[in-house]
Design a protein around this motif. Sequence first.
Motif, PDB file in Angstrom:
ATOM      1  N   VAL A  93       0.936  -1.353  -0.102  1.00  0.00           N
ATOM      2  CA  VAL A  93      -0.132   0.149   0.035  1.00  0.00           C
ATOM      3  C   VAL A  93       0.871   1.504   0.141  1.00  0.00           C
ATOM      4  CG1 VAL A  93      -1.694   1.278   1.423  1.00  0.00           C
ATOM      5  CG2 VAL A  93      -1.900  -1.098   0.913  1.00  0.00           C
ATOM      6  N   VAL A  94       1.764   1.607   0.873  1.00  0.00           N
ATOM      7  CA  VAL A  94       2.974   2.379   1.038  1.00  0.00           C
ATOM      8  C   VAL A  94       3.548   2.554  -0.458  1.00  0.00           C
ATOM      9  CG1 VAL A  94       4.865   3.507   2.055  1.00  0.00           C
ATOM     10  CG2 VAL A  94       3.136   2.187   3.471  1.00  0.00           C
ATOM     11  N   LEU A  95       3.777   1.587  -1.028  1.00  0.00           N
ATOM     12  CA  LEU A  95       4.531   1.703  -2.428  1.00  0.00           C
ATOM     13  C   LEU A  95       3.620   2.166  -3.333  1.00  0.00           C
ATOM     14  CD1 LEU A  95       7.142   1.087  -4.261  1.00  0.00           C
ATOM     15  CD2 LEU A  95       5.783  -1.354  -4.592  1.00  0.00           C
ATOM     16  N   CYS A  96       2.412   1.685  -3.415  1.00  0.00           N
ATOM     17  CA  CYS A  96       1.468   2.067  -4.225  1.00  0.00           C
ATOM     18  C   CYS A  96       0.921   3.464  -4.257  1.00  0.00           C
ATOM     19  CB  CYS A  96       0.080   1.316  -4.284  1.00  0.00           C
ATOM     20  SG  CYS A  96       0.368  -0.444  -4.930  1.00  0.00           S
ATOM     21  N   GLN A  97       0.740   4.254  -2.974  1.00  0.00           N
ATOM     22  CA  GLN A  97       0.556   5.453  -2.813  1.00  0.00           C
ATOM     23  C   GLN A  97       1.459   6.435  -3.210  1.00  0.00           C
ATOM     24  OE1 GLN A  97      -0.416   5.572   1.404  1.00  0.00           O
ATOM     25  NE2 GLN A  97      -2.409   5.255   1.074  1.00  0.00           N
ATOM     26  N   LEU A  98       2.783   6.202  -3.501  1.00  0.00           N
ATOM     27  CA  LEU A  98       3.595   7.017  -4.410  1.00  0.00           C
ATOM     28  C   LEU A  98       3.131   7.371  -5.617  1.00  0.00           C
ATOM     29  CD1 LEU A  98       7.207   5.286  -3.424  1.00  0.00           C
ATOM     30  CD2 LEU A  98       6.311   7.448  -2.652  1.00  0.00           C
ATOM     31  N   TRP A  99       2.212   6.729  -6.301  1.00  0.00           N
ATOM     32  CA  TRP A  99       1.590   6.980  -7.462  1.00  0.00           C
ATOM     33  C   TRP A  99       0.230   7.418  -7.269  1.00  0.00           C
ATOM     34  CZ3 TRP A  99       5.442   3.383  -7.058  1.00  0.00           C
ATOM     35  CH2 TRP A  99       6.370   3.406  -7.970  1.00  0.00           C
ATOM     36  N   GLY A 100      -0.222   7.744  -6.010  1.00  0.00           N
ATOM     37  CA  GLY A 100      -1.627   8.095  -5.793  1.00  0.00           C
ATOM     38  C   GLY A 100      -2.302   6.898  -5.411  1.00  0.00           C
ATOM     39  N   SER A 101      -3.064   6.173  -6.230  1.00  0.00           N
ATOM     40  CA  SER A 101      -3.799   5.209  -5.879  1.00  0.00           C
ATOM     41  C   SER A 101      -3.226   3.891  -6.656  1.00  0.00           C
ATOM     42  CB  SER A 101      -5.398   5.467  -5.983  1.00  0.00           C
ATOM     43  OG  SER A 101      -5.427   5.426  -7.336  1.00  0.00           O
TER      44      SER A 101
END
Length: 163
Positions: A93-101
């Motif tokens: 989740v933390v990784l994905c949030q770097l791209w927003g969603s």
Amino acid sequence: MRFWFDTEFIEDGHTIELVSIGVVAEDGREYYAVSSEFDASRAGDWVREHVLGQLPALDDPAWRTRAQIRADLEDFFGEQPVFWAWVSAYDHVVLCQLWGSMVGLPASYPRWTRDVKQLWHALERPQLPRQSGGEHHALADARHVKLRFDAMAERAYHLGLNV
């Protein structure tokens, strides 16, 4: 190419905020960054005790904006990365949030992170190397996740597991 990663983060049951990320690539490259945008005042006692004291000085180039980290990782991962982490759900989740969603991830990136701890359970919990320091430092932990994976890889291959 496979990438083993770890994140340190602040979470409060509603939001997850990146503090730092460490990544080890299958070809030996490494990446480490600390978000210059996290709010340390939101950190709980555990993060204060185990994580914040290990961060580099504020003038260290590891401190990056989330946009800089995202751009760095896009260059670092290249096309079609395979992600691995230990107890990977929050890290993903933390990784994905770097791209927003999650839908903001580059199209060639998987929408999941493979879990080294699940592999460990599938292999009936073999003895693994212990971490010799640096626990809760994202890059030290990413190195250790890869070490654990490497300790199980041959056994997994012999059992026909696609790792």
